[in-house]
Design a protein around this motif. Structure first.
Motif, PDB file in Angstrom:
ATOM      1  N   VAL A 353       0.999  -1.476   0.098  1.00  0.00           N
ATOM      2  CA  VAL A 353       0.003   0.137   0.051  1.00  0.00           C
ATOM      3  C   VAL A 353       0.936   1.276  -0.031  1.00  0.00           C
ATOM      4  O   VAL A 353       0.648   2.204  -0.763  1.00  0.00           O
ATOM      5  CB  VAL A 353      -0.893  -0.008   1.068  1.00  0.00           C
ATOM      6  N   SER A 354       1.989   1.282   0.822  1.00  0.00           N
ATOM      7  CA  SER A 354       2.645   2.392   0.932  1.00  0.00           C
ATOM      8  C   SER A 354       3.476   2.701  -0.471  1.00  0.00           C
ATOM      9  O   SER A 354       3.729   3.972  -0.861  1.00  0.00           O
ATOM     10  CB  SER A 354       3.768   2.202   2.221  1.00  0.00           C
ATOM     11  N   LEU A 355       4.228   1.691  -0.898  1.00  0.00           N
ATOM     12  CA  LEU A 355       4.958   1.716  -2.126  1.00  0.00           C
ATOM     13  C   LEU A 355       3.941   2.175  -3.392  1.00  0.00           C
ATOM     14  O   LEU A 355       4.234   3.000  -4.056  1.00  0.00           O
ATOM     15  CB  LEU A 355       5.590   0.485  -2.541  1.00  0.00           C
ATOM     16  N   GLY A 356       2.762   1.359  -3.411  1.00  0.00           N
ATOM     17  CA  GLY A 356       1.758   1.758  -4.209  1.00  0.00           C
ATOM     18  C   GLY A 356       1.574   3.266  -4.357  1.00  0.00           C
ATOM     19  O   GLY A 356       1.504   3.963  -5.313  1.00  0.00           O
ATOM     20  N   MET A 357       1.012   3.707  -3.087  1.00  0.00           N
ATOM     21  CA  MET A 357       0.760   5.350  -3.220  1.00  0.00           C
ATOM     22  C   MET A 357       1.798   5.871  -3.402  1.00  0.00           C
ATOM     23  O   MET A 357       1.707   7.255  -4.015  1.00  0.00           O
ATOM     24  CB  MET A 357       0.088   5.473  -1.715  1.00  0.00           C
ATOM     25  N   LEU A 358       2.900   5.700  -3.038  1.00  0.00           N
ATOM     26  CA  LEU A 358       4.132   6.638  -3.521  1.00  0.00           C
ATOM     27  C   LEU A 358       4.414   6.717  -5.061  1.00  0.00           C
ATOM     28  O   LEU A 358       4.761   7.751  -5.637  1.00  0.00           O
ATOM     29  CB  LEU A 358       5.558   6.263  -2.704  1.00  0.00           C
ATOM     30  N   ILE A 359       4.375   5.469  -5.595  1.00  0.00           N
ATOM     31  CA  ILE A 359       4.431   5.249  -7.001  1.00  0.00           C
ATOM     32  C   ILE A 359       3.254   6.178  -7.763  1.00  0.00           C
ATOM     33  O   ILE A 359       3.703   6.826  -8.726  1.00  0.00           O
ATOM     34  CB  ILE A 359       4.419   3.728  -7.326  1.00  0.00           C
ATOM     35  N   ALA A 360       2.061   6.151  -7.197  1.00  0.00           N
ATOM     36  CA  ALA A 360       1.147   6.822  -8.090  1.00  0.00           C
ATOM     37  C   ALA A 360       1.422   8.328  -7.771  1.00  0.00           C
ATOM     38  O   ALA A 360       1.148   9.073  -8.580  1.00  0.00           O
ATOM     39  CB  ALA A 360      -0.567   6.260  -7.259  1.00  0.00           C
ATOM     40  N   GLY A 361       1.845   8.451  -6.664  1.00  0.00           N
ATOM     41  CA  GLY A 361       2.134  10.157  -6.170  1.00  0.00           C
ATOM     42  C   GLY A 361       3.153  10.512  -7.302  1.00  0.00           C
ATOM     43  O   GLY A 361       3.177  11.709  -7.761  1.00  0.00           O
ATOM     44  N   ALA A 362       4.188   9.791  -7.489  1.00  0.00           N
ATOM     45  CA  ALA A 362       5.194  10.089  -8.473  1.00  0.00           C
ATOM     46  C   ALA A 362       4.729  10.210  -9.764  1.00  0.00           C
ATOM     47  O   ALA A 362       5.244  11.190 -10.529  1.00  0.00           O
ATOM     48  CB  ALA A 362       6.292   9.013  -8.329  1.00  0.00           C
ATOM     49  N   GLY A 363       3.827   9.398 -10.308  1.00  0.00           N
ATOM     50  CA  GLY A 363       3.165   9.642 -11.456  1.00  0.00           C
ATOM     51  C   GLY A 363       2.349  10.918 -11.624  1.00  0.00           C
ATOM     52  O   GLY A 363       2.315  11.631 -12.750  1.00  0.00           O
ATOM     53  N   LEU A 364       1.700  11.156 -10.588  1.00  0.00           N
ATOM     54  CA  LEU A 364       0.967  12.397 -10.705  1.00  0.00           C
ATOM     55  C   LEU A 364       1.911  13.731 -10.610  1.00  0.00           C
ATOM     56  O   LEU A 364       1.631  14.801 -11.360  1.00  0.00           O
ATOM     57  CB  LEU A 364       0.193  12.817  -9.397  1.00  0.00           C
ATOM     58  N   PHE A 365       3.092  13.707  -9.952  1.00  0.00           N
ATOM     59  CA  PHE A 365       3.988  14.825  -9.848  1.00  0.00           C
ATOM     60  C   PHE A 365       4.699  14.924 -11.382  1.00  0.00           C
ATOM     61  O   PHE A 365       4.805  16.006 -11.834  1.00  0.00           O
ATOM     62  CB  PHE A 365       5.263  14.676  -8.924  1.00  0.00           C
ATOM     63  N   TRP A 366       5.007  13.740 -11.973  1.00  0.00           N
ATOM     64  CA  TRP A 366       5.333  13.895 -13.242  1.00  0.00           C
ATOM     65  C   TRP A 366       4.394  14.530 -14.391  1.00  0.00           C
ATOM     66  O   TRP A 366       4.668  15.172 -15.192  1.00  0.00           O
ATOM     67  CB  TRP A 366       5.858  12.228 -13.662  1.00  0.00           C
ATOM     68  N   LEU A 367       3.080  14.217 -14.212  1.00  0.00           N
ATOM     69  CA  LEU A 367       2.105  14.438 -14.870  1.00  0.00           C
ATOM     70  C   LEU A 367       1.853  16.148 -14.734  1.00  0.00           C
ATOM     71  O   LEU A 367       1.621  16.885 -15.734  1.00  0.00           O
ATOM     72  CB  LEU A 367       0.821  13.717 -14.535  1.00  0.00           C
ATOM     73  N   SER A 368       2.187  16.452 -13.593  1.00  0.00           N
ATOM     74  CA  SER A 368       2.047  17.999 -13.368  1.00  0.00           C
ATOM     75  C   SER A 368       2.945  18.948 -14.414  1.00  0.00           C
ATOM     76  O   SER A 368       3.017  19.956 -14.298  1.00  0.00           O
ATOM     77  CB  SER A 368       2.320  18.152 -12.089  1.00  0.00           C
ATOM     78  N   ALA A 369       3.982  18.144 -15.140  1.00  0.00           N
ATOM     79  CA  ALA A 369       4.928  18.936 -15.924  1.00  0.00           C
ATOM     80  C   ALA A 369       4.319  19.316 -17.291  1.00  0.00           C
ATOM     81  O   ALA A 369       5.103  19.859 -17.929  1.00  0.00           O
ATOM     82  CB  ALA A 369       6.243  18.235 -15.968  1.00  0.00           C
ATOM     83  N   ILE A 370       3.004  18.915 -17.660  1.00  0.00           N
ATOM     84  CA  ILE A 370       2.507  19.135 -18.763  1.00  0.00           C
ATOM     85  C   ILE A 370       2.258  20.748 -19.024  1.00  0.00           C
ATOM     86  O   ILE A 370       2.032  21.404 -18.080  1.00  0.00           O
ATOM     87  CB  ILE A 370       1.241  18.299 -18.964  1.00  0.00           C
ATOM     88  N   ASP A 371       2.110  21.034 -20.198  1.00  0.00           N
ATOM     89  CA  ASP A 371       1.847  22.608 -20.436  1.00  0.00           C
ATOM     90  C   ASP A 371       1.121  22.580 -21.916  1.00  0.00           C
ATOM     91  O   ASP A 371       0.518  21.514 -22.426  1.00  0.00           O
ATOM     92  CB  ASP A 371       3.060  23.393 -20.631  1.00  0.00           C
ATOM     93  N   VAL A 372       0.869  23.554 -22.418  1.00  0.00           N
ATOM     94  CA  VAL A 372       0.021  23.823 -23.555  1.00  0.00           C
ATOM     95  C   VAL A 372       0.594  23.347 -24.774  1.00  0.00           C
ATOM     96  O   VAL A 372      -0.046  23.044 -25.758  1.00  0.00           O
ATOM     97  CB  VAL A 372      -0.323  25.246 -23.815  1.00  0.00           C
ATOM     98  N   THR A 373       1.943  22.737 -24.753  1.00  0.00           N
ATOM     99  CA  THR A 373       2.584  22.412 -25.778  1.00  0.00           C
ATOM    100  C   THR A 373       2.851  21.136 -25.787  1.00  0.00           C
ATOM    101  O   THR A 373       3.240  20.495 -26.797  1.00  0.00           O
ATOM    102  CB  THR A 373       4.072  23.113 -26.192  1.00  0.00           C
ATOM    103  N   SER A 374       2.550  20.284 -24.888  1.00  0.00           N
ATOM    104  CA  SER A 374       2.698  18.923 -24.500  1.00  0.00           C
ATOM    105  C   SER A 374       1.709  18.149 -25.284  1.00  0.00           C
ATOM    106  O   SER A 374       0.800  18.487 -25.904  1.00  0.00           O
ATOM    107  CB  SER A 374       2.395  18.514 -22.843  1.00  0.00           C
ATOM    108  N   THR A 375       2.322  17.008 -25.729  1.00  0.00           N
ATOM    109  CA  THR A 375       1.583  15.731 -26.615  1.00  0.00           C
ATOM    110  C   THR A 375       1.028  14.688 -25.699  1.00  0.00           C
ATOM    111  O   THR A 375       1.690  14.645 -24.593  1.00  0.00           O
ATOM    112  CB  THR A 375       2.447  15.335 -27.952  1.00  0.00           C
TER     113      THR A 375
END
Length: 507
Positions: A353-375
């Motif tokens: 549970v702890s590792l899974g939530m950390l991995i999911a959190g890392a995915g959301l932080f990574w996704l937060s890097a998108i901008d108007v030019t992202s594909t």
């Protein structure tokens, strides 16, 4: 001669299991029926959302009414789950399951044939009522059908994958039905699922009977719990439209807290409580309920805001948007099934549970890097797959311990508590993250000249703000759940309780 051959064909362990569990010999077929019912309930949370614009145009209702098409279901479902779970315990899981299936199909047909917004809203609320009976009955049936640790892990892994990935599949199915048929098929499709599951379950399932005198229904507890959950869900739903300082928000939230506090007090005093506190106070179950609550909040930011980004910024059609979520579904299903079948019996829920939530959190932080030019390929695809791995790794084990070791006569209400945690978490996520995203967009445009480019940038900034907050919710959840959950692989369940490796999942 026939007796001898039977003895050879049926190992002693299987014979004992068959005697104790009448569903043992047909357990895998039962899993198919329960899985269909679970998929129907989970799909309904998102399949209608894609169809809403078409329904609004056809029935000519306002934007305010459009919100209630979603909220009517959430209010009925969230507020009646505990009652539905206890009814399954008292009157038989098969009866509750079949009534829930039949009722859900009938009101779905009414909703599909709706000629006015009022008719559609009544049907959606009725779907929530029957869903609140169906969802806990399905999970408790699975809990009592699969008692062998290895088989239980596989079964709940499949069930968990359906629960986690079903919402994303609903986006795809809703897009296909709306684009190629009609919005009404987002309701009619439930009839197909329900008919197959009803026919199969009527033949395969045997009704559970309560030994001894049947406990009485806790009327005061039912009223305070249902009213309290209704007030909470309604208050958070109003927060999407009104300010947090509005009486329609804080007034209902305060009323919900008071009513739920009264509910807890009642449960300590009545002889037949609606939700025995022993179900909640176990460290593992408490940690699992909290994990599902926080996972629901974080997952909301993925499905809602990422759908906006994919359709409005990347220009995807509804069908393309649904397809875009499939890589996440694939990694989630693989992660969930392996977590419960392979990893959970060896390591227990705590590290998963702890590792899974950390991995999911890392995915959301990574996704937060998108901008108007992202594909999609460059900015969305890989973070989405990482989140699927993390959510699957956390969700299936977390939900599994929610029903492990629960007395058989409490299996329905324990299952309902899992669904309640998710439903309330989703409602809070909707209100909280929408508010944070809206404030971020307003701050981004403050003092700047309006333009189409600025509006697009502000919208993306609001999405990424929600992703960051969702990521931190996952990280905080990993820490808290890691402290609550016990270390080590699950022990054998006590006599009279649900046996096997702890496992279960969402509705």
């Amino acid at each position: 001669m026939s007796d001898s051959s039977t003895a050879v064909a049926t190992p002693p362990g299987d014979a004992a299991a068959q005697h104790a569990n009448p569903h043992h010999s047909r357990r895998w077929l039962i899993l198919v029926m329960i899985g269909l019912a679970q998929l129907m309930v989970v799909l309904d949370a998102t399949v209608v959302n894609i169809a809403l614009p078409s329904a609004q145009q056809d029935l000519e209702f306002s934007n305010d009414a459009r919100q209630w098409v979603v909220t009517a279901y959430a209010l009925a479902f969230g507020s009646l789950l505990l009652l539905g779970g206890r009814l399954a315990d008292l009157f038989g899981r098969k009866r509750a399951f079949l009534v829930g299936l039949a009722g859900f199909a009938i009101v779905s047909a009414i909703g599909g044939a709706a000629t006015s917004i009022e008719m559609l809203l009544v049907a959606r609320a009725a779907q929530g009522v029957f869903g609140a009976l169906l969802a806990p009955a399905a999970l408790s049936l699975l809990t009592t059908t699969f008692t062998d640790p290895k088989e239980r892990g596989k079964a709940f892994g499949v069930f968990g994958a359906i629960g986690g990935g079903g919402a994303a599949i609903g986006l795809l199915l809703g897009g296909v039905l709306t684009e190629y048929l009609d919005w009404r098929w987002s309701m009619y499709v439930n009839i197909i699922f329900a008919a197959i599951a009803f026919a199969g379950s009527a033949v395969l399932l045997k009704n559970s009977e309560t030994d001894g005198p049947r406990p009485k229904l806790d009327i005061p507890g039912t009223i305070t719990a249902s009213a309290g959950l209704f007030a909470l869900v309604y208050g958070f739903a109003n927060a999407e439209r009104d300010s947090w300082s509005s009486v329609s928000v804080w007034g209902f939230l305060a009323a919900g807290v008071v009513l739920l506090a009264a509910f807890v007090a009642i449960q300590q005093r009545v002889s037949h409580p609606l939700l025995p506190l022993r179900v909640l106070l176990d460290r593992d179950r408490g940690g699992s309920y909290l994990a599902m609550f926080l996972l629901a909040i974080g997952m909301f930011s993925i499905f809602l805001f990422l759908t906006f980004y994919i359709q409005l910024n990347l220009g995807f059609t509804p069908v393309q948007s649904g397809v875009a979520f499939l890589p996440m579904v694939a990694t989630l299903m693989a992660s969930a099934t392996s977590a419960t079948a392979v990893l959970l019996p060896k390591f227990g829920a705590k590290p998963l549970v702890s590792l899974g939530m950390l991995i999911a959190g890392a995915g959301l932080f990574w996704l937060s890097a998108i901008d108007v030019t992202s594909t999609y390929a460059g900015g969305v695809l890989f973070p989405l797959m990482v989140m699927g791995v993390g959510i699957g790794l956390a969700m299936a084990p977390a939900m599994s311990v929610a029903t492990f070791g629960v007395d058989t006569h409490d299996a329905g209400v324990a299952s309902a508590a899992v669904n309640t945690a998710q439903q309330v978490g989703g409602s809070i996520g909707t209100a909280l993250l929408s508010t944070l995203a809206g404030n971020a967009a307003t701050s981004f445009t403050a003092g700047k000249l309006p333009s189409a480019q600025l509006a697009a940038e502000a919208a993306v900034h609001s999405y990424t703000t929600a992703f960051v907050w969702g990521g931190w919710i996952f990280v905080i959840g990993a820490v808290i759940c890691g402290l609550l959950l016990r270390s080590g692989a699950p022990a054998k369940a006590p006599e009279g309780a649900s046996e096997g490796a702890p496992v279960a999942v969402h509705m």
